[in-house]
Design an enzyme around this catalytic site. Structure first.
Site, PDB file in Angstrom:
ATOM      1  N   ARG A  15       0.965  -0.966  -0.103  1.00 25.56           N
ATOM      2  CA  ARG A  15      -0.141   0.044  -0.327  1.00 25.56           C
ATOM      3  C   ARG A  15       0.686   1.608  -0.077  1.00 25.56           C
ATOM      4  O   ARG A  15       0.498   2.210   0.581  1.00 25.56           O
ATOM      5  CB  ARG A  15      -0.757   0.100   0.935  1.00 25.56           C
ATOM      6  CG  ARG A  15      -1.684  -1.466   0.909  1.00 25.56           C
ATOM      7  CD  ARG A  15      -2.597  -1.056   2.221  1.00 25.56           C
ATOM      8  NE  ARG A  15      -2.053  -1.869   3.689  1.00 25.56           N
ATOM      9  CZ  ARG A  15      -2.796  -0.615   4.691  1.00 25.56           C
ATOM     10  NH1 ARG A  15      -3.833  -0.080   4.772  1.00 25.56           N
ATOM     11  NH2 ARG A  15      -2.303  -1.600   5.528  1.00 25.56           N
ATOM     12  N   CYS A 519      -8.388   1.810   1.681  1.00 26.27           N
ATOM     13  CA  CYS A 519      -8.434   0.107   1.368  1.00 26.27           C
ATOM     14  C   CYS A 519      -8.876  -0.308   1.608  1.00 26.27           C
ATOM     15  O   CYS A 519      -8.955  -0.027   2.997  1.00 26.27           O
ATOM     16  CB  CYS A 519      -6.186   0.293   0.818  1.00 26.27           C
ATOM     17  SG  CYS A 519      -5.741   0.577  -0.296  1.00 26.27           S
ATOM     18  N   HIS A 697     -16.797  12.247   3.439  1.00 24.77           N
ATOM     19  CA  HIS A 697     -15.884  11.741   2.684  1.00 24.77           C
ATOM     20  C   HIS A 697     -14.803  12.718   2.949  1.00 24.77           C
ATOM     21  O   HIS A 697     -14.018  12.674   2.294  1.00 24.77           O
ATOM     22  CB  HIS A 697     -15.975  10.924   1.751  1.00 24.77           C
ATOM     23  CG  HIS A 697     -16.335   9.363   2.024  1.00 24.77           C
ATOM     24  ND1 HIS A 697     -17.925   9.657   2.195  1.00 24.77           N
ATOM     25  CD2 HIS A 697     -16.382   8.061   2.484  1.00 24.77           C
ATOM     26  CE1 HIS A 697     -17.799   7.688   2.849  1.00 24.77           C
ATOM     27  NE2 HIS A 697     -16.826   7.223   2.262  1.00 24.77           N
TER      28      HIS A 697
END
Length: 764
Positions: A15, A519, A697
């Site tokens: 990541r 993720c 968000h």
């Protein structure tokens, strides 16, 4: 015969992509340092594909956030509220479109077809497109100069791009095609001048239900592109389903067609190919390795499929590839040594799929005997997986014993509502949140120390209780009406439950991108699912002991657990959903028995499971609704069942949402600027509903006036007596100060709305 990749995971083996982005957003690295870190990841991704001997390697599929956003920016489609100067789209502006800033709300975000990936929705209203920078030329040049890779650039198809955009009427569609065609032509010409021989144009829209007008538009687009850019060969790539209009699609004036032979409705693409043949002047991109699942193939079976394709298409015109971009699977299974060897041996993530592609091409070129050892291993791996799948047989047994009475609440909603009003005595326009509160570095660190054995279970429990107590106090001070415990003990909303149910396994590094830098690590459902022990009761009951306000029990619903997991491939998804529902039902009953009278069973993923073909929607929606009702229908009338959904287009499935028979639903609307509200102008909804009044968000704190506007618009079509006020989604990803400030504004907007729409003393 060649092998090809259609796209590769962006996030890096560990990541690194996510970490670089978040360091930049936090001010930890400069823009030039971000560019350098992402360049290293991008080149590393190309090297991996090169190392497996893949013949055709995609370039331009890498992104700083989202490939649809990249396309919008490349064509200068920047909404006017961002104040663009019309010249360069710099990095702050690019990220503002994705995440919002102090002056402008972010663009809408929704699901990419029927996956768990979210794209940024282009907004076209009032804009004139122009080519800002040909990012595909940059990508092709980089791969060629740095690694000697003459890659195949990947471009989102013009028609798919328009069909996924908003801000135009159907009558304006031809005009938008006319406006974008010259720009697409320019992109292709510049690629040809740079030396690119082929371009991959992704048109997954061709796998959806199309009308006659759609086919006319698509034929015109590709005829014109061929005229505008004769120097480059075009592969039109479809995926995620069969193409309904096979004959029309393969006749498009292009040089190649990519078809999905895995997710194609039970072999419909193969049947069409064998029945109608394939043009002798085109290349077939044959998607025969599952680009979305994580199970190794039976190489014998795939080789047989390849043999059938070779009966129709000659080897020199055949490209063997995944069914879609590998964006949707983790990078590598190498780190999964802790799994049961039988399960580990059956896994194929992105790198393993590249290996499978290379093996199939090698077998085709040199005979299947050249890969005999690997074929034997692929069969053995699947046999070993079957050996461990039967563990908790109670899940399968429970499904077989289901009767119709288990899928419905005993009483109608109106009868339940009267009893719930009497029990809860909530004010007009009750306020609540969706479930989670900020997962601070301290929370993540505590969980890590507990998992590593550095903290005892007792110490970790004390820490979690302190977090719960702190946020109960915050909710009290803010004046919320219905509380949540904050979910500080949870990692992911699916992983947390999967860890406590039989039939699930968990990876060390099985991360995939969900949206932006977010993720997720989907669990693997490999066996029968069954309830083993209470999962949420302890923390919820503790929170309820700290307040006289109702505290909602928070669960993830069966369809979301199903859709956000990698699912076994030997049972129907419907049967697996019912197994999960029976397990969740036991937890619902345990919460109710412990005195928790509001229970939220979240289903944010219900719409993303929709088949791409509209004619298949009713079957899916029927069993999805039944699974939710199976999980929630055994409670008493006074127990209030909530559910939550977010970041999908729900207007078309409102009947199914109503059929869930939840007492209260909450749905995201802020990023879509309240557009879902128009659905309630067309149909009556009689249950409790909360339409999210601000976007969680985005780091920006919306004003009271913004939220008041959202409330006012909703209450033009919904009765105040049924309306709840809440954020769009859980607050896990936000900082504490942002959360408190936004909720404070939400409460103030509610106070003003109560004064406007009825006395505060009026009970719901």
């Amino acid at each position: 015969m060649l092998s090809a990749s259609l796209g590769y995971p962006r996030i890096g083996a560990n990541r690194e992509w996510k970490k670089a982005l978040e360091k930049y957003w936090a001010g930890g690295i400069t823009e030039s340092e971000l560019h350098a870190e992402l360049r290293e990841i991008r080149l590393g991704n190309l090297k991996v594909q090169q190392s497996y001997g893949i013949d055709v390697i995609p370039v331009g599929d890498f992104t700083y956030y989202d490939h649809i956003l990249d396309t919008a920016v490349m064509f200068g489609l920047v909404p006017q509220r961002f104040g663009w100067d019309g010249v360069n789209v710099d990095l702050p502006l690019y990220f503002a479109m994705a995440r919002g800033n102090k002056g402008a709300a972010a663009c809408e975000m929704t699901k990419w077809f029927n996956t768990n990936y979210h794209y940024i929705v282009p907004e076209l209203k009032g804009l004139t497109p122009k080519l800002t920078r040909n990012r595909l030329v940059d990508a092709y040049r980089e791969g060629n100069q740095e690694l000697g890779i003459k890659g195949r650039p990947v471009l989102v198809g013009l028609y798919t791009f328009l069909k996924l955009s908003k801000g135009y009427t159907p009558e304006e569609l031809p005009g938008w095609i006319d406006a974008l065609l010259p720009l697409y032509g320019q992109v292709l010409r510049e690629l040809a001048e740079e030396g690119a021989a082929w371009v991959q144009i992704d048109e997954p829209i061709l796998s959806t239900t199309l009308e006659a007008d759609d086919l006319v538009h698509i034929a015109r687009i590709y005829a014109e592109l061929g005229r505008l850019a004769p120097g480059i060969r075009i592969l039109v790539q479809t995926y995620f389903e069969a193409v309904d209009h096979y004959a029309e699609v393969v006749k498009l004036p292009v040089d190649g067609i990519g078809l999905d032979f895995v997710h194609d409705g039970g072999g419909r693409n193969l049947q069409a190919l064998e029945a109608h043949g394939f043009p002798a002047d085109k290349v077939l991109g044959a998607g025969i390795i599952d680009g979305r699942g994580i199970w190794r193939v039976d190489l014998h079976e795939r080789f047989d499929l390849l043999g059938r394709l070779r009966q129709v298409v000659s080897d020199e015109r055949l490209i063997v590839q995944p069914s879609n971009s590998l964006l949707h699977v983790p990078v590598s299974a190498e780190r999964e040594a802790a799994l049961d060897p039988a399960l580990r041996g059956a896994l194929a993530f992105a790198n393993e799929k590249l290996e499978e592609l290379a093996l199939l091409v090698r077998g085709a070129k040199h005979g299947i005997e050249s890969i005999t050892e690997e074929c034997v291993a692929s069969v053995w791996n699947r046999e070993e997986l079957g050996r461990i799948r039967g563990g908790a047989a109670s899940g399968a047994a429970g499904v077989s014993a289901l009767g119709p009475e288990q899928f419905a609440r005993p009483s109608a909603f109106a009868e339940r509502l009267a009893k719930q009003q009497q029990r809860w005595q909530l004010p007009l326009l009750p306020t609540t949140t969706i479930g989670s509160f900020p997962q601070t570095p301290e929370v993540r660190s505590a969980r890590f120390k507990w998992r590593k054995g550095e903290w005892s279970a007792e110490r970790y429990e004390q820490f979690i209780q302190a977090e719960i107590q702190s946020w109960i106090e915050i909710q009290t001070k803010l004046g919320l009406d219905v509380f949540v415990h904050g979910e500080f003990e949870r990692t992911d909303m699916v992983e947390f439950f999967g860890e406590k149910l039989a039939g699930f396994a968990f990876t060390a590094g099985g991360w995939v991108q969900s949206y932006g830098s977010r993720c997720v690590k989907p669990p693997i459902i490999y066996g029968d699912v069954a309830f083993t022990a209470q999962m949420t009761v302890q923390e919820t009951v503790y929170a309820q002991s700290l307040t006289g306000k109702p505290v909602k029990g928070m669960l993830t619903g069966p369809i979301t657990i199903l859709n956000w997991s990698f699912v076994r491939d030997d049972l129907s998804r419907e049967e697996v959903a019912y197994q999960i529902a029976l397990a969740i039902r036991k937890e619902v009953e345990a919460l109710e028995a412990a005195g928790i009278g509001m229970i939220q069973v979240d289903e944010p993923a219900i719409r993303e499971g929709l088949p791409l073909k509209r004619e298949n929607w009713p079957v899916y929606l029927n069993w999805a609704v039944r699974a939710f009702r199976l999980a929630t229908s055994t409670v008493q009338d006074v127990t209030q069942i909530h559910t939550h959904m977010c970041y999908s287009e729900f207007g078309e499935i409102m009947e199914a949402i109503h059929a869930l028979d939840a007492d209260v639903i909450s749905i995201e609307t802020s990023r879509s600027h309240g557009e879902l509200i128009s659905s309630f102008e067309e149909r009556t909804y009689d249950k409790g509903i909360g339409l999210g009044v601000y976007d969680i968000h985005s780091p920006r704190v919306p004003t009271v006036d913004e939220m008041s506007g959202m409330i006012d618009r909703a209450l033009r079509v919904l009765a105040p007596e049924q309306f709840w006020i809440n954020p769009d989604c859980g607050l896990k990803t936000r900082k504490a100060e942002e959360t408190i400030a936004a909720l404070r504004n939400m409460i103030e907007a509610t106070v003003q709305a109560r004064a406007k729409y009825g006395a505060a003393a009026v009970k719901q």
